[in-house]
Design an enzyme around this catalytic site. Structure first.
Site, PDB file in Angstrom:
ATOM      1  N   ASN A  25      -0.008 -38.035  67.150  1.00 34.11           N
ATOM      2  CA  ASN A  25       0.133 -39.339  66.484  1.00 34.11           C
ATOM      3  C   ASN A  25      -1.126 -40.179  66.707  1.00 34.11           C
ATOM      4  O   ASN A  25      -1.057 -41.357  67.067  1.00 34.11           O
ATOM      5  CB  ASN A  25       1.369 -40.080  66.977  1.00 34.11           C
ATOM      6  CG  ASN A  25       1.730 -41.265  66.089  1.00 34.11           C
ATOM      7  OD1 ASN A  25       1.252 -41.373  64.962  1.00 34.11           O
ATOM      8  ND2 ASN A  25       2.559 -42.151  66.603  1.00 34.11           N
ATOM      9  N   GLU A  51      -1.595 -34.292  63.563  1.00 35.34           N
ATOM     10  CA  GLU A  51      -1.686 -35.723  63.283  1.00 35.34           C
ATOM     11  C   GLU A  51      -2.836 -36.350  64.075  1.00 35.34           C
ATOM     12  O   GLU A  51      -2.658 -37.273  64.866  1.00 35.34           O
ATOM     13  CB  GLU A  51      -0.359 -36.432  63.562  1.00 35.34           C
ATOM     14  CG  GLU A  51      -0.212 -37.687  62.729  1.00 35.34           C
ATOM     15  CD  GLU A  51       1.199 -38.281  62.741  1.00 35.34           C
ATOM     16  OE1 GLU A  51       1.357 -39.353  62.125  1.00 35.34           O
ATOM     17  OE2 GLU A  51       2.110 -37.696  63.343  1.00 35.34           O
ATOM     18  N   ASP A 164       4.372 -29.440  63.883  1.00 36.73           N
ATOM     19  CA  ASP A 164       5.398 -30.388  63.468  1.00 36.73           C
ATOM     20  C   ASP A 164       5.842 -29.992  62.064  1.00 36.73           C
ATOM     21  O   ASP A 164       5.129 -30.230  61.098  1.00 36.73           O
ATOM     22  CB  ASP A 164       4.814 -31.804  63.504  1.00 36.73           C
ATOM     23  CG  ASP A 164       5.787 -32.864  63.023  1.00 36.73           C
ATOM     24  OD1 ASP A 164       6.928 -32.510  62.672  1.00 36.73           O
ATOM     25  OD2 ASP A 164       5.397 -34.043  62.994  1.00 36.73           O
ATOM     26  N   ASN A 166       8.622 -31.160  60.687  1.00 38.26           N
ATOM     27  CA  ASN A 166       9.336 -32.306  60.124  1.00 38.26           C
ATOM     28  C   ASN A 166      10.694 -31.940  59.535  1.00 38.26           C
ATOM     29  O   ASN A 166      11.166 -32.575  58.582  1.00 38.26           O
ATOM     30  CB  ASN A 166       8.468 -33.022  59.075  1.00 38.26           C
ATOM     31  CG  ASN A 166       7.670 -34.155  59.689  1.00 38.26           C
ATOM     32  OD1 ASN A 166       8.218 -34.994  60.392  1.00 38.26           O
ATOM     33  ND2 ASN A 166       6.365 -34.163  59.440  1.00 38.26           N
ATOM     34  N   HIS A 264       5.973 -37.855  69.905  1.00 38.24           N
ATOM     35  CA  HIS A 264       6.395 -36.463  70.105  1.00 38.24           C
ATOM     36  C   HIS A 264       6.125 -36.058  71.550  1.00 38.24           C
ATOM     37  O   HIS A 264       5.304 -36.674  72.236  1.00 38.24           O
ATOM     38  CB  HIS A 264       5.612 -35.511  69.202  1.00 38.24           C
ATOM     39  CG  HIS A 264       5.888 -35.661  67.744  1.00 38.24           C
ATOM     40  ND1 HIS A 264       6.554 -34.716  66.997  1.00 38.24           N
ATOM     41  CD2 HIS A 264       5.560 -36.650  66.866  1.00 38.24           C
ATOM     42  CE1 HIS A 264       6.625 -35.108  65.738  1.00 38.24           C
ATOM     43  NE2 HIS A 264       6.032 -36.283  65.633  1.00 38.24           N
TER      44      HIS A 264
END
Length: 275
Positions: A25, A51, A164, A166, A264
């Site tokens: 992130n 990310e 990830d 999602n 995360h």
């Protein structure tokens, strides 16, 4: 001892190979929260990150090549958005960024590093939670990525796809499954696609091989809203999805929660692998 030479995969002796997946992130934000100090302590053989929210110009030398690691990255064209990377102790034989789809390659969602008999991929699947437009993009990604998954399976190589995705696959994979059945990340179409990845395309969810019934300890993402982290109202959306051969060698899997580097938590899996 951890694996130190992924290129030498021909003997029958086994070594422990540690692979980590971590959605950061924002790599700059995670660095300020001591992600790289933690990463060095892990002595992992491969670390897949997602990310990044950075372009090459934003990457410091320590981000590009932390001590002891080779780094390879796929940046999004849009600034401050998406992006993936792979850190490895061994220099790969080859590196591929993108999977051949113009729309999603522009978003920096795929890095593949190839060693002698093993490929490791860092993947960041789109989220559809922000709007219907992004949900439709997510569906397009799913349609485009399935043929690539099938092609990887037919290659004859052992592959670990970290990242990830999602998507929480089953009810066991999120705390409040009943209230999320119409929300992105737990839609019936998404869950069926994950089932097709595992069943029809013949991949393995490595964490679930080792922990078939674990609930709360399996979660890897928590919303920043409310008290989701404090109350462990989480989702399991970060995976190692692997070909059957290497999946069968997995020996331990855990989610690291002692420190927080992003919304995360890192997923750590160790494999017994031919030395």
């Amino acid at each position: 001892m951890l694996a130190r030479n992924l290129l030498c995969l021909f003997s029958t002796a086994l070594i422990i190979m540690k692979i980590i997946s971590a959605n950061l992130n924002g790599i700059r934000s995670a660095a300020k929260k001591n992600f790289f100090e933690w990463m060095h302590k892990q002595q992992a053989d491969v670390v897949c990150v997602q990310e990044l929210k950075a372009q090459h110009a934003d990457m410091s030398p320590d981000f590009l090549a932390p001590a002891g690691y080779h780094g390879h990255f796929h940046y999004a064209e849009k600034k401050g958005y998406s992006g993936t990377g792979v850190y490895s102790r061994e220099k790969p034989v080859s590196v591929t960024t993108g999977f051949g789809n113009a729309e999603f390659d522009a978003e920096g969602r795929y890095v593949q590093v190839d060693f002698a008999k093993l490929s490791v991929i860092s993947l960041y699947c789109p989220s559809g939670s922000s709007s219907d437009e992004r949900q439709q993009a997510k569906f397009r990604f799913m349609d485009a990525f399935m043929p690539h998954l099938l092609s990887l399976r037919k290659s004859g190589r052992e592959v670990v796809i970290c990242g990830d995705w999602n998507i929480a696959h089953k009810e066991i994979d999120l705390k409040n499954w009943k209230s999320n059945q119409k929300n992105s990340g737990f839609l019936p179409e998404e869950r069926q696609w994950m089932s097709d990845v595992l069943d029809k395309a013949d991949w393995r969810d490595v964490y679930r091989l080792l922990h078939p019934e674990t609930t709360g300890e399996a979660y890897t993402w928590w919303s920043n809203r409310g008290q989701a982290w404090a109350n462990n109202v989480g989702w399991r959306i970060d995976y190692h999805i692997a070909t059957p051969g290497i999946a069968a060698t997995s020996k331990s899997a855990s989610v690291y929660k002692d420190e927080r580097f992003s919304d995360h938590s890192p997923l750590i899996i160790e494999y017994d692998w031919p030395a």
